[in-house]
Structure formats: C-alpha cells, structure tokens
Design an enzyme around this catalytic site. Structure first.
Site, PDB file in Angstrom:
ATOM      1  N   ARG A  83      40.886 -18.915 -59.154  1.00  0.00           N
ATOM      2  CA  ARG A  83      40.299 -19.556 -60.331  1.00  0.00           C
ATOM      3  C   ARG A  83      39.264 -18.621 -60.947  1.00  0.00           C
ATOM      4  O   ARG A  83      39.000 -17.545 -60.420  1.00  0.00           O
ATOM      5  CB  ARG A  83      39.613 -20.861 -59.923  1.00  0.00           C
ATOM      6  CG  ARG A  83      38.607 -20.672 -58.792  1.00  0.00           C
ATOM      7  CD  ARG A  83      37.816 -21.921 -58.502  1.00  0.00           C
ATOM      8  NE  ARG A  83      37.072 -21.847 -57.260  1.00  0.00           N
ATOM      9  CZ  ARG A  83      35.914 -21.240 -57.086  1.00  0.00           C
ATOM     10  NH1 ARG A  83      35.364 -20.602 -58.102  1.00  0.00           N
ATOM     11  NH2 ARG A  83      35.294 -21.240 -55.918  1.00  0.00           N
ATOM     12  N   HIS A 110      25.182 -20.321 -47.201  1.00  0.00           N
ATOM     13  CA  HIS A 110      26.490 -19.787 -47.572  1.00  0.00           C
ATOM     14  C   HIS A 110      26.873 -20.123 -49.010  1.00  0.00           C
ATOM     15  O   HIS A 110      28.038 -20.040 -49.380  1.00  0.00           O
ATOM     16  CB  HIS A 110      27.573 -20.280 -46.604  1.00  0.00           C
ATOM     17  CG  HIS A 110      27.169 -20.148 -45.165  1.00  0.00           C
ATOM     18  ND1 HIS A 110      26.905 -18.931 -44.575  1.00  0.00           N
ATOM     19  CD2 HIS A 110      26.931 -21.084 -44.212  1.00  0.00           C
ATOM     20  CE1 HIS A 110      26.543 -19.125 -43.323  1.00  0.00           C
ATOM     21  NE2 HIS A 110      26.541 -20.407 -43.079  1.00  0.00           N
ATOM     22  N   LYS A 166      42.664 -21.023 -45.968  1.00  0.00           N
ATOM     23  CA  LYS A 166      42.125 -19.750 -45.484  1.00  0.00           C
ATOM     24  C   LYS A 166      42.899 -19.211 -44.290  1.00  0.00           C
ATOM     25  O   LYS A 166      43.046 -17.996 -44.127  1.00  0.00           O
ATOM     26  CB  LYS A 166      40.651 -19.920 -45.127  1.00  0.00           C
ATOM     27  CG  LYS A 166      39.739 -20.150 -46.319  1.00  0.00           C
ATOM     28  CD  LYS A 166      38.289 -20.215 -45.868  1.00  0.00           C
ATOM     29  CE  LYS A 166      37.344 -20.383 -47.054  1.00  0.00           C
ATOM     30  NZ  LYS A 166      37.508 -21.680 -47.729  1.00  0.00           N
ATOM     31  N   GLU A 177      35.719 -16.939 -37.605  1.00  0.00           N
ATOM     32  CA  GLU A 177      35.638 -15.511 -37.937  1.00  0.00           C
ATOM     33  C   GLU A 177      34.434 -14.897 -37.247  1.00  0.00           C
ATOM     34  O   GLU A 177      33.383 -15.537 -37.132  1.00  0.00           O
ATOM     35  CB  GLU A 177      35.507 -15.305 -39.449  1.00  0.00           C
ATOM     36  CG  GLU A 177      36.761 -15.648 -40.217  1.00  0.00           C
ATOM     37  CD  GLU A 177      36.591 -15.457 -41.712  1.00  0.00           C
ATOM     38  OE1 GLU A 177      37.618 -15.422 -42.404  1.00  0.00           O
ATOM     39  OE2 GLU A 177      35.446 -15.350 -42.173  1.00  0.00           O
TER      40      GLU A 177
END
Length: 628
Positions: free
Chosen positions: A295, A238, A119, A203
C-alpha cells in the site's frame, strides 16, 4: 490495456483521504468520501464531491465492513476505489471483491496482497527469491509451547510479531525468558483483535539496527523500479515517530543493493502499484527483509519531496493500465526531507493515547513545509481510530536545513485540546544524536527513558501567565472602567489554579501583562495554554470547595481514556499487589494493562468485559488491608 474510470471512492478517512482526493481532483476525477458517524463533520467529507455514510464509529461496522464500503460505491456510481493505508488497504478479500464488482482497485492485485499480507508466508517466499531475511520461525505450528521452544532456539532477544497486519500492533520485544509466555499471549490477543488472526512469527532481534525501507513501484507491463529509501528508525513501541529520506546511513552502493533486493521482492509476487519493502539494517551494513507493505505508506511525502513525484498520481495512472512514467535511470534524489507524526498522546505518561475535542488548530506554514492533516477547530479525536492529528514534513537542500525547518514548523504549530506529542517531537529533533544522523531503533529507549522522559516543569512564570490570561479574559465581560473595581481601594484579584493534583493560589492585577501571542483556550473552568511547545491544562478552582483526595489515592481505578474493557482479571475479595494487572482496556487498537498502584484488596468491580467506557469512569475500587 487501458482501463477508464471517472469517480473514485476513497475507502479511508482523515488526512490520507483528504490527500488522495486533492490529487484525484487535480487529475479531473470526481471523489466520494465514505464516512462513519464519528467523521460526519470531518474536513475530508466536506471536501469530497459526494459523501455517503457507511455506519457507526466502530471500524468493524464501518471502515472494515467490505459490504458497506462496496454498497457506498454502488449508491454513488463510483467505478474505482482507493483504499489509502490501514483499514482495507491490505485486505485481499476486499481487492477481489472490487474486481468481481467491476470496480478498479487502485492498489496491487489481490494475489500480491495475499502473498505479502502474511509475514510468515512472505518470509518463506523471500527466502526462495534470495532476499536476505532475519533468522526466525514462521512455521505452521502455532502452539504457545512451540513458539516458546523456537524462541529459545533462536536465542534472546527475539521479536514476537503478528503474521498479519503491522503498525506495531501484536508485536513484542522479549529480552528475558520470564517475559516470553506473557509476550506471546498478549501479542496473539492484540493481533486477533486488530487483524482477525492470532498467527505469530518470531525473529531474531537485531539490537541497535536501523529500520530502512525502499519505495517500489510496478506497472502491469512488468516494469518495476525503486524510488530510494526512507529511514524510519526513530520508533516507540515499534511505531514510527520520525521518517526521513534519504537515510543518513545509506551510501549509493548500499542503496543500489537494497533497491535491487526490494525490486526482486516485488517481482517475486507479481506486484503492481506502490509498495514498500522494509529492511532491518545492521551496524555491520548487513540488511534483512522484514516485510512488504502492499500500500501507500504514511511516510510517502518524504519520498515525494526528494523525487518531485506525486505517488498518488502514479498509483492512479498505473491503475489505468499506463506504464510507469519514468525508468530507474530517470529517478533522481535531490535534497533531504524529514517527517514527524503529530499524535494526540502523552509521551510523559507512557505515550497514553488521548481523546477529546481539538479546540484550536493552526498548522504552521512556510517555505518547504508541508502538513498533511484532516483536522479543524472543534473536531474530536475519537477513541475508535488512530490518534494521529497530522504529518508535519520539511524539505531542505541539506539534512540540517530540513531538520531546523521542521523544528520551527512544530514550534509554530498550535494545537490546543488533548495532550499531544509536539513538545516531545521537538526534543527528539533537537537531540545531538539525531542531529548527527546517528539515531537507531534504540534511540528513544536510550535517550528518552526514566528521568529523561519527564515533562517540562510548569514554572512560577507559567502559573502566573495562566492566572493572568484567565483574569483578563473574564474581565472582558465588564466595561474597562469597572475591571478590577472594589468598593474600597483597588486590590489584586485572588485566583486559585490546579494542574493535576498540584494547586496554587495567586493574585492578579489589572496591570499584570500578558503576552499578546501566547496560544490559549478557555473551556469552562479550564484554561489550556501552549507553553514552549507543551500544552498545559490549568483548572480554575477559585470558587470551588477544597479539592478531594488525589486521583487514585481514594482507591478507585479510573479509565485513563475512552475505550472498551477487554478483560477483567480480578474479582471482588481478591488480594492484589502493586504492579499487578487488574483490567485490560483497549483504545485506538492497542491494549493497555491497568495495574494496581499499591497492595490492596478488590472491594468492588463496576464494569464487565466488552463494555465501552468513557475517560475517568470508575472501573473498580480497592481497599488497603489497613482500611479493610
């Protein structure tokens, strides 16, 4: 250049393996199932043309072992591998190993997986490509002190996220300074265990936003298009719970802009095949890149429903070297589709994953209903894998039609055995905010927290129904003339049942009616009954001695599920306070903090780190200061 292959090994399990095999067989390919010992009797293994064992249940010794999977391809003569999702699907080493072995990897090139798999690196690349990104930190300095300092610079609330992997693992929302150090520590530990890397990024948390993702597809000729968006805002911890397409918050102009950004992201890494670019959509209409999943997604059926396309067929055609069957101008979105993930978990006990045998599995059917699953009666939910039982999808000409059809499909689906989230899913779908298309990532936390997340009441009628079912089933062992017989006048039969720590005594007579269609299953001394979408397990205590002390009140901490002891944080003689973490148990790739229920002294510890334990195993014993 066209690439030919004839036999596809599916390097995955359960519902996705079965789903891939159906399309592959329809296209004329032979299929191979690679299975662990835990999946030997699974339906997808029986459905495949061939099956080969790849190891014991732990994923590191089977589904994540590249050498074992490749050896399975050698043994069976498979010349292509489809990785499904999860496991090795986003592992660039696996994609490269397939290529070196001369196998067609039905997925993106290893270079694209590597570019998007981390990420931190992906975010840096997206910034360079001009894709909007959430403010944050994705630097190389990974010390706890630096991460804490950068989090303060960004400003709380922040998300601490594993740089590798996904699925909500290694992810923590930090809203208070006091939570920061522990969030970094636990996120890193969970990430290392799940993905083999403890690298983290930070983030800025966009509160009350929406999670909107764009399905992209690319071929080897340089064509890249998108197939519209999916809204995956309804999440818990999440992890996605409900997904729908299209998003109720996206209009044609926003769809065009988000789609263009997603296509740019795919082109920036030389993408090929199916991929998903995930964005966070703010209430002001601004959107930010989160990550790209290289994917097929769990939620791909809702895109298939509104486009009329088979995405696995497209994956196989692109892997053969064909151009995309359609251009961007050819893509049409029609109607609405909603998907829910049916899990073996208890939403009313902190979404605790459940294990055990599925005694009865009867999925619903009907117009525009699709249920992707890998389940059958008697199959066990294993502690080694994700506890998803099925994906239930409904399509409609309108969102409301899709929603009401999905509610009915869940109501008509019967699953008896471990506790599931079926009742909870129905509540989510029926909530006015969801029905109005207003659900954001805060939806579950806002409307289903505290007292709002209590299980439905087990009423007097429910108790009586369970007792009546138990009596009538036991009475079937005798001829009708002798059922309820006494050597005096016929009398009602006393029955004693318990649900958890609650015990009730009732009487049942031969004339007591029982609903003919009520789903139930008797397992020894237990009767499992489906009551209005909520599964309740009643224990027959009619001929048992008086119950012992309530669970936990005897001072014994027991494992809430099958799992592995990751950490023992206390020692005999230690004093603990209520809420203090004593043991960390890992089950289904998630770490669970097992805490003290009251102030006490640790009397003894019965387990050690690394030990595999079964549900209800005594882990340690506590003594109150008064008892000591």
């Amino acid at each position: 250049m066209t690439t030919s292959f004839s036999k596809i090994l599916v390097a995955n399990r359960a519902e996705i393996a079965w789903r891939i095999m159906r399309t592959a067989k329809a296209m004329g390919y032979r299929t191979v199932a690679a299975y662990s010992d835990a999946d030997r009797e699974a339906p997808h293994v029986a459905f495949a043309d061939e099956a080969v064992r790849i190891g014991p249940p732990p994923v590191g010794e089977s589904y994540l072992d590249i050498d074992r999977v490749l050896d399975a391809a050698r043994q069976t003569g498979a010349d292509a591998i489809h990785p499904g999702y999860g496991f090795l699907s986003e592992n660039e080493r696996f994609a490269s190993a397939c290529e070196k072995m001369g196998l067609v990897f039905i997925g993106p090139p290893a270079s694209a997986i590597a570019a998007m798999g981390n990420k931190a690196a992906a975010k840096r690349r997206m910034i360079e490509a001009g894709v909007p990104c959430v403010p944050g930190y994705q630097g190389a300095d990974q010390s706890d002190a630096t991460l804490e300092q950068e989090a303060r610079k960004i400003g709380l609330p922040v998300m601490v996220k594993a740089a590798a992997g996904g699925g909500g693992r290694g992810m923590r929302l930090v809203e208070q300074e006091a939570q920061l150090a522990e969030a970094i520590r636990t996120a890193r530990a969970e990430a290392e265990n799940a993905f083999g890397s403890g690298e983290l990024i930070l983030e800025k948390a966009v509160i009350d936003g929406r999670h909107v993702e764009i399905q992209v597809f690319a071929d080897s000729q340089g064509n890249v298009i998108h197939l519209g968006e999916r809204d995956c805002s309804v999440q818990r911890r999440h992890q996605k719970v409900i997904e729908e397409a299209p998003s109720p918050a996206v209009d044609p102009d926003l769809r065009q802009r988000m789609g263009a950004a997603a296509v740019a992201a795919a082109k920036a890494v030389g993408y090929r095949g199916a991929g998903t670019v995930e964005f966070l959509l703010g209430s002001d209409g601004a959107f930010y890149f989160l990550e790209m999943n290289t994917r097929l997604q769990v939620e791909h059926p809702v895109t298939e429903a509104i486009t009329g396309l088979d995405l696995v067929e497209w994956q196989i055609r692109v892997a053969r070297g064909e151009a995309l069957p359609l251009s961007q101008a050819d893509i049409r979105l029609d109607g609405h589709a909603i998907e829910v993930r049916l899990y073996a978990e208890d939403p009313y006990a902190g979404f605790l994953p459940q294990t055990g045998r599925i005694d009865v599995w009867r999925p619903a059917s009907g117009p525009s209903i699709r249920i992707d699953h890998g389940m059958t009666d008697g199959l066990a939910i294993s502690p080694f894998y994700d506890p998803m039982i099925a994906k239930v999808i409904a399509y409609g000409a309108t969102r409301e039609q899709a929603r009401t059809r999905l509610v009915r499909a869940l109501q008509e689906t019967v699953v008896l055995g471990p506790t599931t989230n079926r009742h909870f899913l129905i509540r989510l779908l029926e909530h006015p905010a969801f029905a109005a298309g207003q659900a954001t990532t805060a939806f579950i936390g806002r409307y289903f927290a505290g007292d709002a997340l209590k299980p439905p009441e087990v009423t007097d009628q429910h108790w009586q129904l369970a007792a009546s079912l138990l009596w009538h089933e036991s009475a079937k062992r005798y001829p009708p003339a002798f059922r309820g017989w006494r050597n005096s006048n016929p009398e009602p039969t006393p029955i004693k049942l318990a649900v958890g720590d609650v015990e009730r005594a009732m009487t049942v007579a031969a004339t007591t009616p029982v609903p003919a269609t009520l789903p139930f299953h008797i397992d020894g001394r237990q009767i499992i009954v489906d009551l209005d979408g909520h599964t309740v397990r009643f224990e027959d205590r009619t001929y048992m001695p008086p119950a012992a002390a309530a669970a936990g009140s005897d001072g014994k901490l027991r494992a809430p599920m099958d799992g592995r002891i990751v950490s023992v944080k206390v020692a005999p003689g230690n004093t603990v306070i209520k809420g203090q973490t004593m043991i960390v148990l890992e089950a289904m790739k998630i770490q669970h903090q097992l805490k003290a229920a009251f102030d006490a002294r640790v009397e003894s510890i019965a387990v050690q780190e690394g030990q595999q334990v079964s549900n209800r195993t005594v882990l340690l014993t506590l003594a109150t200061e008064a008892a000591a």
